[in-house]
Write a protein that holds these residues in place. Sequence first.
Motif, PDB file in Angstrom:
ATOM      1  N   SER A   1       0.856  -1.184   0.000  1.00 36.83           N
ATOM      2  CA  SER A   1       0.000   0.000   0.000  1.00 36.83           C
ATOM      3  C   SER A   1       0.890   1.231   0.000  1.00 36.83           C
ATOM      4  O   SER A   1       2.063   1.157   0.371  1.00 36.83           O
ATOM      5  N   ILE A   2       0.340   2.341  -0.435  1.00 33.83           N
ATOM      6  CA  ILE A   2       1.144   3.561  -0.524  1.00 33.83           C
ATOM      7  C   ILE A   2       0.241   4.764  -0.297  1.00 33.83           C
ATOM      8  O   ILE A   2      -0.960   4.728  -0.591  1.00 33.83           O
ATOM      9  N   LYS A   3       0.821   5.800   0.255  1.00 36.45           N
ATOM     10  CA  LYS A   3       0.069   7.034   0.463  1.00 36.45           C
ATOM     11  C   LYS A   3      -0.093   7.739  -0.871  1.00 36.45           C
ATOM     12  O   LYS A   3       0.824   7.757  -1.691  1.00 36.45           O
ATOM     13  N   PHE A   4      -1.259   8.319  -1.112  1.00 32.69           N
ATOM     14  CA  PHE A   4      -1.424   9.145  -2.309  1.00 32.69           C
ATOM     15  C   PHE A   4      -1.886  10.524  -1.880  1.00 32.69           C
ATOM     16  O   PHE A   4      -2.537  10.704  -0.848  1.00 32.69           O
ATOM     17  N   LEU A   5      -1.531  11.512  -2.683  1.00 30.48           N
ATOM     18  CA  LEU A   5      -1.906  12.888  -2.398  1.00 30.48           C
ATOM     19  C   LEU A   5      -2.331  13.525  -3.710  1.00 30.48           C
ATOM     20  O   LEU A   5      -1.585  13.470  -4.691  1.00 30.48           O
ATOM     21  N   ALA A   6      -3.531  14.105  -3.730  1.00 25.70           N
ATOM     22  CA  ALA A   6      -4.026  14.757  -4.953  1.00 25.70           C
ATOM     23  C   ALA A   6      -3.996  16.257  -4.750  1.00 25.70           C
ATOM     24  O   ALA A   6      -4.620  16.799  -3.842  1.00 25.70           O
ATOM     25  N   TRP A   7      -3.230  16.947  -5.584  1.00 23.87           N
ATOM     26  CA  TRP A   7      -3.155  18.405  -5.509  1.00 23.87           C
ATOM     27  C   TRP A   7      -4.440  19.010  -6.070  1.00 23.87           C
ATOM     28  O   TRP A   7      -4.942  18.569  -7.103  1.00 23.87           O
TER      29      TRP A   7
END
Lengths: 207, 321
Positions: B121-127
């Motif tokens: 799993s991985i962190k995601f960030l949407a600008w």
Amino acid sequence: MSQSESNSSQTNRSREVAKRLFAEEIDLIKYLYEESDDEYAPRYSLLPSGDRANRVIVAGTVTEIDDVGDDSEYWRAKISDSTGTTMVYAGDYQQEAANVLRDLETPAYVSVVGKLRAFGDDDEDEDDDILVYVQPERIATIDKKHRDRWVLETAEKTLDRLEDGPLNEDVASYLDEQYGDTLDEVQDQVREAVIRALENYEGADDE
Amino acid sequence: MSIDANEEAQDLVERFDDEYADEITVEEVEEQINSFIEYDVGGDEAIQGAVSKVCEKLDVNRNELFGEDAEESQGDAEKVDIADINSEDEWVTIEGEITHLWDNNSDAVSQVGMIDDGTDSIKFLAWSKGDVPMVTEGDVFRFSNVVTREEEYEGETRMAVHLNSATDVEMSDAEISLSTEEKTITGAFLDLQSGSGLIEREQTDDDTLGRVVGSDFEGETEHDLRIRGVLDTGEDAYQMYITDQEVVEAITGITLEEAKQMARDALDRTVVKEEMEPMFIGKYWTATGVVQDDAFFVNEIEEADQPDVDVDDLLVRARSL
């Protein structure tokens, strides 16, 4: 940035597992080596049971603690398990362990995590005996139940190593070089040490 | 930040459809890339940002700018397993289930959470300025063209993916069996490491755990209790974290208030770690938590019971070798 921890994140990805060893097997080690010429390559001890070890965990009763240093402190401790005695030496670079040893009263159950090192290891004459000891990273007093658990775990892991045979070709050829015809006998000694440790076991599950 | 703006600009202009190749010069594209670099945007993000600006200026979309076979020449970034993501500034496509969405009060960020594709799993960030569709927890999504980034979490460098204007987000009906299940592991605790005991965390506006900071940090902080150390099973050495203050209090018998008092009395925070150390080292612990890479985030922990190994079985084994 948490600077205080950013250093450790790298090394912990490849932190070496600690091998579980009885005193008898440590006593039977004859040979230490590095796997590569890399400056940071760990120094491994060839284990008669067919593996190699750098970091180890040993547990037992600490029976003697002495400062054997001249100008500066050099702590020597003897850890007894039912197969024999393991020597522990803590000097200037093992401050945390030295601090524990300085205040520790014998007898006590202890656990020692550290690296295998040897005196007499750099002698040219290969026939000279080396003294293998543990250079401690951490030492702690433990309850009997943790000591007991270590005995069972070490017995199991030692039997695993004996059953699995040599870890790889290098280990196999070093075993041949170092022990030659006596290898079977030496491995028997390790096996018998496991039996001794198990026969002496008085854990909670013993009737 | 390691791109050569001029080289990248030349590459881009070469790829522009002939129709537009005359309308924009390498120098102009280079200037665009540099303007992003000046705003601390690096690598591929700067390039993609510049492409966006060129599209704006010429009033075309990406497909038009790069010609009809834009689908091929630009194409979607390669689909990868999350477990294989280990370097930053790479463009990738991933597909997984959204396992967590976190509260977020920052205007610049539209969403932040965790995505799991079964390998990891991985962190995601949407600008926000990327203007990508919102995702929903529990659903599976395909993120095409996200850029990988390195971030600090609990003192470790961890990978994350950032979604921006180059990213496509689509719901997917793929079946995912999550990688982040809880595991129970029993091992010997061999090292209590820095960042244990009484620590300071950056204050956050929401429920997320603030990152651990040193005494040189100048922002608002709050105290917390934490354990960071090595749990060694003989087969694996896990980097273990206990970040739940209550769990640390329960095992050590030291409350946060008591820890703070100890630190005040000694004028030194490290006394708390020193006090805790002998409680852990050399003992066997049974811990339940989530394993991610080599990090083990523990939710429950107690001293190990008697092992389920039978002495007699072992003796039989030893004698028959």
